[in-house]
Design an enzyme around this catalytic site. Structure first.
Site, short mmCIF file in Angstrom:
data_model
loop_
_atom_site.label_atom_id
_atom_site.label_comp_id
_atom_site.label_asym_id
_atom_site.label_seq_id
_atom_site.Cartn_x
_atom_site.Cartn_y
_atom_site.Cartn_z
CD GLU A 160 -6.84 -1.09 -9.52
OE1 GLU A 160 -7.49 -1.20 -8.47
OE2 GLU A 160 -6.21 -0.08 -9.84
CB ALA A 195 -9.07 1.84 -8.72
C1 LIG Z 1 0.75 -2.67 -15.95
C2 LIG Z 1 0.57 -2.81 -14.48
C3 LIG Z 1 0.30 -1.69 -13.70
C4 LIG Z 1 0.18 -1.80 -12.31
N1 LIG Z 1 -0.05 -0.68 -11.54
C5 LIG Z 1 0.01 -0.77 -10.18
C6 LIG Z 1 -0.06 0.41 -9.36
O1 LIG Z 1 -0.23 1.53 -9.86
N2 LIG Z 1 0.07 0.27 -8.02
C7 LIG Z 1 0.26 -0.94 -7.43
O2 LIG Z 1 0.39 -0.99 -6.20
N3 LIG Z 1 0.32 -2.09 -8.17
C8 LIG Z 1 0.20 -2.02 -9.54
N4 LIG Z 1 0.27 -3.17 -10.31
C9 LIG Z 1 0.54 -4.45 -9.65
C10 LIG Z 1 -0.65 -5.39 -9.61
O3 LIG Z 1 -1.64 -4.90 -8.75
C11 LIG Z 1 -0.12 -6.78 -9.21
O4 LIG Z 1 0.61 -7.25 -10.31
C12 LIG Z 1 -1.23 -7.74 -8.82
O5 LIG Z 1 -1.79 -7.41 -7.59
C13 LIG Z 1 -0.73 -9.20 -8.75
O6 LIG Z 1 0.43 -9.29 -8.01
P1 LIG Z 1 1.70 -10.10 -8.61
O7 LIG Z 1 1.95 -9.61 -9.99
O8 LIG Z 1 2.79 -9.97 -7.61
O9 LIG Z 1 1.22 -11.59 -8.73
P2 LIG Z 1 1.20 -12.70 -7.56
O10 LIG Z 1 0.50 -12.17 -6.37
O11 LIG Z 1 2.58 -13.23 -7.38
O12 LIG Z 1 0.28 -13.80 -8.23
C14 LIG Z 1 0.74 -14.69 -9.25
C15 LIG Z 1 -0.38 -15.68 -9.54
O13 LIG Z 1 -0.67 -16.45 -8.36
C16 LIG Z 1 -2.06 -16.34 -8.07
N5 LIG Z 1 -2.27 -16.42 -6.62
C17 LIG Z 1 -1.67 -15.67 -5.65
N6 LIG Z 1 -2.16 -16.01 -4.44
C18 LIG Z 1 -3.08 -16.98 -4.64
C19 LIG Z 1 -3.96 -17.72 -3.81
N7 LIG Z 1 -4.02 -17.51 -2.48
N8 LIG Z 1 -4.79 -18.63 -4.38
C20 LIG Z 1 -4.79 -18.82 -5.72
N9 LIG Z 1 -3.99 -18.14 -6.57
C21 LIG Z 1 -3.16 -17.23 -6.04
C22 LIG Z 1 -2.47 -14.99 -8.64
O14 LIG Z 1 -3.88 -14.91 -8.82
C23 LIG Z 1 -1.69 -14.98 -9.93
O15 LIG Z 1 -2.35 -15.75 -10.90
C24 LIG Z 1 0.32 -3.06 -11.71
C25 LIG Z 1 0.54 -4.22 -12.50
C26 LIG Z 1 0.66 -4.08 -13.88
C27 LIG Z 1 0.90 -5.31 -14.71
#
Ligand SMILES: Cc1cc2nc3c(=O)[nH]c(=O)nc-3n(C[C@H](O)[C@H](O)[C@H](O)COP(=O)(O)OP(=O)(O)OC[C@H]3O[C@@H](n4cnc5c(N)ncnc54)[C@H](O)[C@@H]3O)c2cc1C
Length: 391
Positions: A370, A249
């Site tokens: 992603e 994807a």
């Molecule tokens: C509109 C939309 C559609 C989506 N569709 C899907 C879908 O169809 N299926 C699905 O499964 N998911 C989906 N997602 C979810 C998306 O994949 C996640 O939001 C994404 O993986 C980030 O996870 P989080 O939002 O929990 O952020 P977090 O993981 O909580 O991260 C928050 C911040 O911390 C940073 N961070 C985290 N760990 C570290 C590290 N080790 N070192 C440095 N920085 C770090 C991240 O880069 C980010 O800046 C969607 C999201 C959106 C907004």
């Protein structure tokens, strides 16, 4: 020598075959007819009305599971799939997301890891758009670190699976007929093909988004969802299952982001040529030209990069680190192009009368989903140093 073409300054189209151009024209025409005239309205209302009809039409032009073969899929090349993503996202990232999740996540998972019965049962109906799919990996408390997911599938005495948990931010969730859900089991993470009419399954839509407003995003609630023994994807165990779907994807996003960027760039050029200040078009000022030149450079470098990765994918030589390279660069540059376009349009840049702000805010989601910027930096950092800095 051919004259300079502002729409294709590097002559990248010379790399495309006639069939590639035909795919591009078909998707561009569909998006121009079925999305562009309405998308600002959808965006403003935060809805994607007629999504089922749109899915069927996308199935009709072969855009769903496009690069997969058999089971009613188009069997297109990776480059052709990429061109389709670019044209769809030039209209709106929400439409490209619908197609990416359907083809590269839900269908790809079943195609690559499913049993023959699962493939026969779901893929032809998903390729035609009759059934919409979603892909549940992210959870409320586990995004970038999906290995820590809590959703659990337990086998009961009769061999059935019982699924419990929550998934969050799931594209297409509320309209899906089938969900590919990843869950912990006693053998590690497994994928499950979940018909969404099973008792205990619900998918409330997430409202109040200020990005990807023309896209359905949902929570998946799994309360004792009972599934037969053969609901599990038999061919994969562990995180490599969902990660390989994500890689597919993300590849589409490398192209797609450049579609959003192209639309904003074109809007900025048009505006700069007609908007007059200080007695002449703002496009005649050196500072505006510097912006446009830099935008064009990044736009076409990004398309060239996408094309390069597409050729590697078609040759079976595309590595996940290279996909991270592409996603990191192209989404970051696309958002920069859209924001610069916004400045060129002045106050009009914030209006829905123009496509710029819509694309810029959409890309905020594309930047995060992603794999966030930081995750792709960590993937590349690990590949460059051999040191894992994820935790
Ligand atoms: C509109 C939309 C559609 C989506 N569709 C899907 C879908 O169809 N299926 C699905 O499964 N998911 C989906 N997602 C979810 C998306 O994949 C996640 O939001 C994404 O993986 C980030 O996870 P989080 O939002 O929990 O952020 P977090 O993981 O909580 O991260 C928050 C911040 O911390 C940073 N961070 C985290 N760990 C570290 C590290 N080790 N070192 C440095 N920085 C770090 C991240 O880069 C980010 O800046 C969607 C999201 C959106 C907004």
């Amino acid at each position: 020598m051919a004259p300079f073409d502002p729409a294709d300054p590097l002559g990248i189209d010379d790399l495309l075959e006639p069939e590639d151009l035909a795919v591009r024209e078909t998707v561009r025409a569909w998006a121009g007819d079925r999305v562009l005239p309405y998308v600002a309205e959808w965006y403003e209302s935060g809805e994607l009305p007629g999504i089922r009809e749109l899915a069927r039409e996308l199935g009709g032009i072969g855009a769903l599971g496009m690069s997969l073969s058999g089971y009613g899929c188009a069997g297109a090349s990776a480059v052709q799939y990429g061109l389709a993503c670019l044209e769809l996202e030039a209209a709106d990232s929400g439409i490209r997301s619908l197609v990416s999740v359907q083809g590269s996540l839900a269908m790809y998972a079943i195609h690559r890891f499913g049993s023959e019965e699962q493939k026969q049962g779901w893929l032809p109906r998903m390729a035609s758009g009759e059934v919409i799919g979603c892909f549940g990996l992210t959870e409320p408390d586990h995004g970038s670190d999906p290995a820590a997911m809590r959703t659990y599938a337990k086998r009961d005495a009769g061999g059935d699976w019982v699924l419990n948990g929550r998934k969050m931010w799931i594209t297409n969730g509320s309209v899906a007929g089938v969900a590919v859900v990843w869950a912990q089991t006693e053998d590690g993470i497994r994928g499950f093909v979940v018909p969404t009419d099973r008792p205990g399954f619900s998918a409330p839509e997430i409202k109040h988004k200020w990005s990807l407003r023309a896209s359905v995003t949902s929570e998946l609630v799994l309360d004792d969802v009972r599934l037969p023994a053969d609901a599990v994807l038999p061919e994969v165990t562990g995180l490599k299952g969902p990660l390989s779907c994500l890689s597919h994807a993300r590849y589409g996003i490398v192209w797609g982001a450049m579609g959003a960027a192209r639309t904003c760039f074109e809007a900025a050029v048009d505006y700069a040529k007609t908007r007059e200040q200080f007695g002449r078009p703002i496009g005649g000022f050196q500072l505006t030209q510097a912006k446009l030149a830099d935008m064009a450079v990044e736009l076409h470098k990004g398309i060239l990069l996408a094309h390069h990765l597409g050729r590697r994918m078609d040759a079976g030589r595309l590595r996940p680190e290279q996909v991270s390279f592409g996603k990191l660069n192209n989404v970051r540059e696309a958002i920069d192009i859209c924001r610069t376009a916004r400045t060129i349009l002045g106050a009009n840049g914030i209006s829905l009368e123009y496509p710029v702000m819509r694309h810029a805010t959409n890309l905020e989601s594309v930047l995060t989903y992603e794999g966030t910027v930081e995750m792709h930096q960590l993937v590349l950092g690990k590949a460059l140093t051999g040191l894992d800095a994820f935790r």
